[in-house]
Design a protein around this motif. Structure first.
Motif, mmCIF file in Angstrom:
data_model
loop_
_atom_site.group_PDB
_atom_site.id
_atom_site.type_symbol
_atom_site.label_atom_id
_atom_site.label_comp_id
_atom_site.label_asym_id
_atom_site.label_seq_id
_atom_site.Cartn_x
_atom_site.Cartn_y
_atom_site.Cartn_z
ATOM 1 N N ASN A 151 -35.801 -11.993 -19.104
ATOM 2 C CA ASN A 151 -35.747 -12.499 -17.730
ATOM 3 C C ASN A 151 -34.589 -11.961 -16.899
ATOM 4 O O ASN A 151 -34.431 -12.352 -15.735
ATOM 5 N N SER A 152 -33.775 -11.065 -17.430
ATOM 6 C CA SER A 152 -32.627 -10.589 -16.648
ATOM 7 C C SER A 152 -33.058 -9.924 -15.343
ATOM 8 O O SER A 152 -32.505 -10.200 -14.274
ATOM 9 N N ARG A 153 -34.036 -9.031 -15.417
ATOM 10 C CA ARG A 153 -34.452 -8.340 -14.195
ATOM 11 C C ARG A 153 -35.062 -9.322 -13.196
ATOM 12 O O ARG A 153 -34.789 -9.248 -11.994
ATOM 13 N N ARG A 154 -35.866 -10.263 -13.688
ATOM 14 C CA ARG A 154 -36.490 -11.236 -12.788
ATOM 15 C C ARG A 154 -35.426 -12.080 -12.088
ATOM 16 O O ARG A 154 -35.505 -12.347 -10.891
ATOM 17 N N PHE A 155 -34.402 -12.521 -12.843
ATOM 18 C CA PHE A 155 -33.316 -13.307 -12.249
ATOM 19 C C PHE A 155 -32.558 -12.486 -11.201
ATOM 20 O O PHE A 155 -32.146 -13.003 -10.156
ATOM 21 N N ALA A 156 -32.355 -11.202 -11.486
ATOM 22 C CA ALA A 156 -31.644 -10.333 -10.544
ATOM 23 C C ALA A 156 -32.466 -10.142 -9.271
ATOM 24 O O ALA A 156 -31.931 -10.169 -8.153
ATOM 25 N N GLU A 157 -33.772 -9.942 -9.418
ATOM 26 C CA GLU A 157 -34.630 -9.766 -8.247
ATOM 27 C C GLU A 157 -34.701 -11.052 -7.420
ATOM 28 O O GLU A 157 -34.689 -11.001 -6.182
ATOM 29 N N ASP A 158 -34.780 -12.192 -8.086
ATOM 30 C CA ASP A 158 -34.755 -13.467 -7.361
ATOM 31 C C ASP A 158 -33.467 -13.591 -6.544
ATOM 32 O O ASP A 158 -33.485 -14.032 -5.385
ATOM 33 N N THR A 159 -32.357 -13.218 -7.149
ATOM 34 C CA THR A 159 -31.067 -13.288 -6.453
ATOM 35 C C THR A 159 -31.061 -12.375 -5.236
ATOM 36 O O THR A 159 -30.596 -12.753 -4.148
ATOM 37 N N ALA A 160 -31.575 -11.159 -5.404
ATOM 38 C CA ALA A 160 -31.616 -10.210 -4.287
ATOM 39 C C ALA A 160 -32.480 -10.739 -3.143
ATOM 40 O O ALA A 160 -32.123 -10.612 -1.964
ATOM 41 N N GLU A 161 -33.614 -11.330 -3.467
ATOM 42 C CA GLU A 161 -34.500 -11.866 -2.438
ATOM 43 C C GLU A 161 -33.839 -13.012 -1.665
ATOM 44 O O GLU A 161 -33.987 -13.124 -0.444
ATOM 45 N N VAL A 162 -33.100 -13.873 -2.399
ATOM 46 C CA VAL A 162 -32.406 -14.980 -1.734
ATOM 47 C C VAL A 162 -31.281 -14.457 -0.841
ATOM 48 O O VAL A 162 -31.086 -14.941 0.288
ATOM 49 N N MET A 163 -30.551 -13.469 -1.311
ATOM 50 C CA MET A 163 -29.476 -12.896 -0.491
ATOM 51 C C MET A 163 -30.038 -12.266 0.783
ATOM 52 O O MET A 163 -29.478 -12.419 1.872
ATOM 53 N N LEU A 164 -31.149 -11.591 0.647
ATOM 54 C CA LEU A 164 -31.794 -10.972 1.812
ATOM 55 C C LEU A 164 -32.251 -12.059 2.791
ATOM 56 O O LEU A 164 -32.059 -11.941 4.010
ATOM 57 N N GLY A 165 -32.834 -13.122 2.259
ATOM 58 C CA GLY A 165 -33.290 -14.211 3.101
ATOM 59 C C GLY A 165 -32.157 -14.925 3.819
ATOM 60 O O GLY A 165 -32.349 -15.497 4.902
ATOM 61 N N ALA A 166 -30.959 -14.895 3.219
ATOM 62 C CA ALA A 166 -29.789 -15.533 3.826
ATOM 63 C C ALA A 166 -29.110 -14.629 4.849
ATOM 64 O O ALA A 166 -28.091 -15.019 5.425
ATOM 65 N N GLY A 167 -29.630 -13.431 5.031
ATOM 66 C CA GLY A 167 -29.056 -12.529 6.023
ATOM 67 C C GLY A 167 -28.010 -11.586 5.487
ATOM 68 O O GLY A 167 -27.305 -10.934 6.276
ATOM 69 N N HIS A 168 -27.922 -11.469 4.166
ATOM 70 C CA HIS A 168 -26.954 -10.541 3.566
ATOM 71 C C HIS A 168 -27.641 -9.228 3.195
ATOM 72 O O HIS A 168 -28.861 -9.071 3.373
ATOM 73 N N ARG A 169 -26.868 -8.285 2.671
ATOM 74 C CA ARG A 169 -27.375 -6.964 2.310
ATOM 75 C C ARG A 169 -27.240 -6.752 0.808
ATOM 76 O O ARG A 169 -26.241 -6.221 0.328
ATOM 77 N N PRO A 170 -28.222 -7.188 0.030
ATOM 78 C CA PRO A 170 -28.129 -7.020 -1.420
ATOM 79 C C PRO A 170 -28.379 -5.580 -1.850
ATOM 80 O O PRO A 170 -29.254 -4.902 -1.307
ATOM 81 N N TYR A 171 -27.584 -5.135 -2.814
ATOM 82 C CA TYR A 171 -27.788 -3.838 -3.470
ATOM 83 C C TYR A 171 -28.087 -4.126 -4.936
ATOM 84 O O TYR A 171 -27.241 -4.668 -5.653
ATOM 85 N N LEU A 172 -29.278 -3.753 -5.367
ATOM 86 C CA LEU A 172 -29.727 -4.046 -6.726
ATOM 87 C C LEU A 172 -29.640 -2.792 -7.588
ATOM 88 O O LEU A 172 -30.059 -1.710 -7.159
ATOM 89 N N MET A 173 -29.105 -2.943 -8.794
ATOM 90 C CA MET A 173 -29.032 -1.799 -9.704
ATOM 91 C C MET A 173 -30.419 -1.203 -9.913
ATOM 92 O O MET A 173 -31.399 -1.934 -10.027
ATOM 93 N N PRO A 174 -30.519 0.126 -9.991
ATOM 94 C CA PRO A 174 -31.837 0.751 -10.111
ATOM 95 C C PRO A 174 -32.492 0.559 -11.475
ATOM 96 O O PRO A 174 -33.688 0.827 -11.636
#
Length: 580
Positions: free
Chosen positions: A135-158
């Motif tokens: 679940n590490s990748r899923r948790f990371a993607e969830d975090t990125a989506e929430v940051m984007l929704g909050a108006g921030h600029r998430p950078y996710l490891m490739p």
């Protein structure tokens, strides 16, 4: 590290214990049962993960039908929750607030996003990384989506990459926060959520409390805005390339590269970055343990994925013997820690794994002799030998509380380490422990010694002359009863043993008392004749951790100290035995 509630420390063992001791729903009272069932249903309504939803639906149905075992499992998942603390969250995967899952992570991400907004406004860069655990990748993607929704600029490891790569990226990208989804070297059933702030280091008090308050204030998950994962920016490859290039600069002063070594990634994510860093710096291809090279979240060849654990390096030892190498290098699964082993005919099996303090002394001594200036630092449970090395080199020295969240904040940090095989050799770029760059510096030192006809054991013998033949060891006392752990601490504080292994105990200091040179930390420090013992509850496991160090400047070598410290350890184990 992250703190668990009292009810979440034992994983499957805890579930079994809960089932054995929990009365049936009827015996607990209808109101209590219905409150638990209602909490489980509310959780189900928010959970976006079909796997944990299915697990909880099955458990809830069994508990409602009167199954006392299922009721105990259910109660353990909902009696308390994982607590957000310094370095974030860590716990067993599963459904419920007392487990690591997508609901827990989404709430943590929303709270962190609100904290960043409150501190800096919207539009902030947030770096996000993940390892190869379940679940590490899923948790990371969830975090990125929430940051984007909050108006921030998430950078996710490739892709899945080591923790130090994330720590590097926080500074390289100018991020105001970073998240690394990892449970480091915990068992396969666990995962975690490690948080960094804009200075590149892990969170400490009071920021952990402030973030926790934001998490508590998160309402219904349906009301948390989320962006689309397709709109999230990947961390550019040139940031990863820059890390590799910077690592090479750390060893550019030496041309010695003749070294044969075995490497193990311990089923983690270290191989790709380790391979690039070492070969880019001119070292030969590592002889990699094939069974442990590729990431595998189940860690099939080890019972506990930590290079310090007995048996974890057995495959590396066998491969090293087969190829007659000079050195074994091991990373833990997220490659923020590093272990070394060297040929030693005096050790059964022919290979000696160096302790975390041994490696800390080796790296500190090498860097000091290379002319590294600044402050050399370690924690209160690590060897005091680094102080002697710093004094001889005429550089600064500092001791901090346990953990790199404290070590990374030492001003002008030139080198930092803690006994739990964590080392920082480049704090200007990675303000955390880094098992990849530490391995590179260790390889350079080993190759330099080889060119001189010497080994790391020869270096340790020279270091002993500076430090006074210091020897360290550890003892862990496990208990699934939090009250028993507290009882042991109280008894040790009030009525400590007069001697341990014929070595007098001269004083007992309380690390949690006011007026200490460092901020309070739960634990005790026993002064011994020619040494000390530190005892503290673990922050991540149900156990007491005991750190022991003895020395003898009058001895010709370590031999008498090794015998004496073994007796002290046995005496301490016997003293704790009264609570069994």
């Amino acid at each position: 590290m992250t703190q668990r509630t009292e009810h979440s420390a034992g994983g499957a063992a805890t579930d079994a214990a809960a089932a054995a001791t929990t009365p049936t729903p009827a015996a607990t009272g209808t109101a209590i049962s219905e409150a638990l069932f209602a909490a489980a249903r509310a959780w189900l309504a928010e959970d976006p993960d079909p796997a944990t939803r299915g697990e909880l639906e099955e458990l809830l149905a069994a508990a409602e039908s009167g199954d006392s075992v299922a009721y105990g499992y259910l109660e353990d998942r909902f009696d308390g929750r994982l607590q957000f603390g310094t370095a974030g969250l860590r716990g067993e995967l599963g459904a419920g607030p007392n487990r690591m899952n997508r609901v827990t992570v989404l709430r943590a991400a929303a709270g962190l996003a609100a904290f960043v907004t409150g501190q800096h406004g919207t539009g902030q860069v947030v770096a996000i990384g993940y390892d190869a655990r379940h679940n590490s990748r899923r948790f990371a993607e969830d975090t990125a989506e929430v940051m984007l929704g909050a108006g921030h600029r998430p950078y996710l490891m490739p892709r899945e990459l080591p923790t130090p790569m994330l720590a590097y990226s926080v500074l390289a990208l100018g991020a105001q926060a970073g998240v690394m989804v990892t449970a480091s070297h915990n068992p396969a059933r666990d995962n975690g959520y490690k948080v960094y702030l804009g200075d590149g280091s892990q969170i400490t008090t009071p920021n952990d409390t402030l973030i926790a308050e934001r998490i508590d204030a998160v309402g219904a998950l349906a009301d948390v805005p989320r962006g689309a994962i397709g709109d999230v920016t990947a961390v550019p490859e040139d940031v990863i390339d820059a890390y590799v290039a910077r690592a090479g600069e750390l060893v550019a002063q030496s041309a010695h590269r003749d070294l044969r070594f075995v490497y193990t990634a311990m089923h983690g994510v270290g191989f790709e970055l380790f391979h690039r860093v070492l070969t880019n710096a001119g070292f030969p291809e590592p002889i990699s343990v094939p069974e442990q090279q590729k990431p595998d979240p189940d860690f099939p060849t080890v019972s506990f994925p930590n290079p310090e654990e007995p048996g974890a390096l057995d495959l590396a030892f066998a491969l090293a013997t087969e190829h007659d190498v000079d050195l074994i290098i091991a990373n833990d699964p997220d490659a923020d820690r590093m272990a070394l082993a060297v040929p030693d005919p005096a050790t059964p099996g022919g290979w000696r794994r160096l302790s975390g303090d041994d490696v800390g002394m080796v790296l500190g001594w090498y860097l000091a002799n290379k002319g590294r200036r600044g402050t050399f630092a370690t924690s209160i449970v690590s060897s005091e030998g680094l102080a002697a090395i710093a004094a001889e080199a005429k550089v600064g020295y500092a001791r901090t509380l346990t953990g790199f969240k404290w070590l990374s904040k030492v001003p002008d940090l030139a080198f930092g380490y803690e006994e739990a095989i964590g080392y920082c050799v480049d704090s200007a770029h990675v303000r955390d422990k880094d098992g990849v760059t530490a391995a590179l510096v260790a390889a350079e030192f080993a190759a330099t010694l080889k060119a001189e006809g010497r080994t790391l054991l020869d270096a340790l013998a020279e270091i002993d002359k500076v430090t006074g033949n210091l020897v360290t060891t550890q003892l862990s006392i496990r208990s699934n009863d939090p009250e028993q752990i507290q009882t042991m601490m109280r008894t040790l504080r009030r009525t400590p043993p007069a001697t341990l292994g014929a070595v007098p105990v001269t004083e007992v200091g309380d690390l949690s008392a006011a007026g200490q040179a460092l901020p309070p930390e739960q634990g005790l420090r026993l002064a011994l004749e020619h040494g000390w013992i530190a005892v503290r509850p673990s922050g991540t496991e149900p156990k007491l951790k005991c750190y022991i160090e003895l020395g003898d400047r009058t001895a010709a070598d370590r031999s008498p100290v090794v015998a004496r410290i073994a007796a002290v350890r046995a005496g301490l184990e016997e003293w704790f035995g009264q609570f069994a």
